[in-house]
Design a protein around this motif. Sequence first.
Motif, mmCIF file in Angstrom:
data_model
loop_
_atom_site.group_PDB
_atom_site.id
_atom_site.type_symbol
_atom_site.label_atom_id
_atom_site.label_comp_id
_atom_site.label_asym_id
_atom_site.label_seq_id
_atom_site.Cartn_x
_atom_site.Cartn_y
_atom_site.Cartn_z
ATOM 1 N N GLY A 122 6.570 64.950 -20.401
ATOM 2 C CA GLY A 122 6.717 64.267 -21.681
ATOM 3 C C GLY A 122 7.127 62.819 -21.579
ATOM 4 N N LYS A 123 7.437 62.335 -20.380
ATOM 5 C CA LYS A 123 7.846 60.942 -20.208
ATOM 6 C C LYS A 123 6.640 60.085 -19.839
ATOM 7 C CE LYS A 123 11.443 59.353 -18.662
ATOM 8 N NZ LYS A 123 12.583 58.804 -17.894
ATOM 9 N N PRO A 124 6.608 58.841 -20.284
ATOM 10 C CA PRO A 124 5.554 57.930 -19.824
ATOM 11 C C PRO A 124 5.694 57.705 -18.321
ATOM 12 C CG PRO A 124 6.700 57.044 -21.749
ATOM 13 C CD PRO A 124 7.505 58.207 -21.269
ATOM 14 N N LEU A 125 4.596 57.835 -17.594
ATOM 15 C CA LEU A 125 4.630 57.722 -16.140
ATOM 16 C C LEU A 125 3.976 56.424 -15.687
ATOM 17 C CD1 LEU A 125 3.597 61.365 -15.109
ATOM 18 C CD2 LEU A 125 5.904 60.436 -15.418
ATOM 19 N N GLN A 126 4.589 55.777 -14.700
ATOM 20 C CA GLN A 126 3.987 54.585 -14.103
ATOM 21 C C GLN A 126 2.935 54.959 -13.061
ATOM 22 O OE1 GLN A 126 6.522 50.912 -13.639
ATOM 23 N NE2 GLN A 126 8.103 52.453 -13.230
ATOM 24 N N PHE A 127 3.014 56.174 -12.555
ATOM 25 C CA PHE A 127 2.035 56.680 -11.596
ATOM 26 C C PHE A 127 1.959 58.188 -11.749
ATOM 27 C CE2 PHE A 127 6.152 56.167 -9.564
ATOM 28 C CZ PHE A 127 6.383 57.389 -8.954
ATOM 29 N N SER A 128 0.832 58.757 -11.363
ATOM 30 C CA SER A 128 0.595 60.182 -11.606
ATOM 31 C C SER A 128 0.700 61.045 -10.360
ATOM 32 C CB SER A 128 -0.803 60.370 -12.212
ATOM 33 O OG SER A 128 -1.800 59.853 -11.330
ATOM 34 N N GLN A 129 0.605 60.423 -9.188
ATOM 35 C CA GLN A 129 0.619 61.170 -7.933
ATOM 36 C C GLN A 129 1.353 60.375 -6.867
ATOM 37 O OE1 GLN A 129 -3.650 62.197 -7.099
ATOM 38 N NE2 GLN A 129 -3.889 61.451 -9.193
ATOM 39 N N ARG A 130 2.054 61.092 -5.994
ATOM 40 C CA ARG A 130 2.689 60.486 -4.822
ATOM 41 C C ARG A 130 1.983 61.014 -3.576
ATOM 42 N NH1 ARG A 130 9.256 61.181 -5.689
ATOM 43 N NH2 ARG A 130 9.292 60.863 -7.958
ATOM 44 N N LEU A 131 1.663 60.125 -2.664
ATOM 45 C CA LEU A 131 1.053 60.530 -1.405
ATOM 46 C C LEU A 131 1.730 59.778 -0.269
ATOM 47 C CD1 LEU A 131 -1.227 62.044 0.163
ATOM 48 C CD2 LEU A 131 -2.646 60.008 -0.204
ATOM 49 N N VAL A 132 2.275 60.522 0.683
ATOM 50 C CA VAL A 132 2.863 59.953 1.895
ATOM 51 C C VAL A 132 2.065 60.460 3.086
ATOM 52 C CG1 VAL A 132 4.868 59.946 3.433
ATOM 53 C CG2 VAL A 132 5.193 59.703 0.959
ATOM 54 N N CYS A 133 1.588 59.555 3.923
ATOM 55 C CA CYS A 133 0.863 59.920 5.138
ATOM 56 C C CYS A 133 1.505 59.208 6.321
ATOM 57 C CB CYS A 133 -0.606 59.515 5.050
ATOM 58 S SG CYS A 133 -1.543 60.364 3.769
#
Length: 219
Positions: A122-133
């Motif tokens: 329900g919160k506005p998101l600055q990004f939708s996914q996190r990816l660490v490689c």
Amino acid sequence: MAFFSRDYEVFLLLAAPDAAPLWQAAQWTPFAAGLDGLIAQARGKAGVRSHQYNPKGKSIAFGRLGWNATSHAKWTHTAETTEARFMSLEAWAPTWTVCEKDDQAPDVFLALANESLLGLAGKPLQFSQRLVCAIATDMGPEAAATLQAALAQLAARQDAVVFARTHRQWGRASAYGGFTAAIQDMLIGGLFRQDDPHARPLDDAAFREPWERLAPASA
């Protein structure tokens, strides 16, 4: 060499709020194909685990997953996927059990999370996914360049709000023995200074560690 003291090139990608989810088969398949050669260079076969839930909140069991087309098809989503809620994914090459047996951190590591299921509904998101490689530096500069190139292409497709890299060891020695702050823990608890990364700008001060910003691949 201690398990935690192996050196890595680590990459971070934060996808735009409206980016197509990487857990969709149409997105994951070409991305994974770009890493197939890299994964094959690891000292053992890769292992994958994904945390997903049905609409009632019950964990979905996928059985043993590897880095291959059959396994990818088990956990990725298609238009027919209606009963699964993707939360996170980890890939270790070689598997975590081999790493433990060898007492050596993985050659290649990948972790992906769905931001909307990290307690921020329900919160506005600055990004939708996190990816660490992460890739061990002793795999050679060409291997690191291959990983960076694949991620640069993904960053362009996902209109990434952050695409960056850092250099660090797998973990840091603990005064109480063993190690802490491992790369495998960065995705959820080790990236940001604040619990809610969407409450402030994603500038250098937002992150726990220094990151060098990278440019996505050009069209």
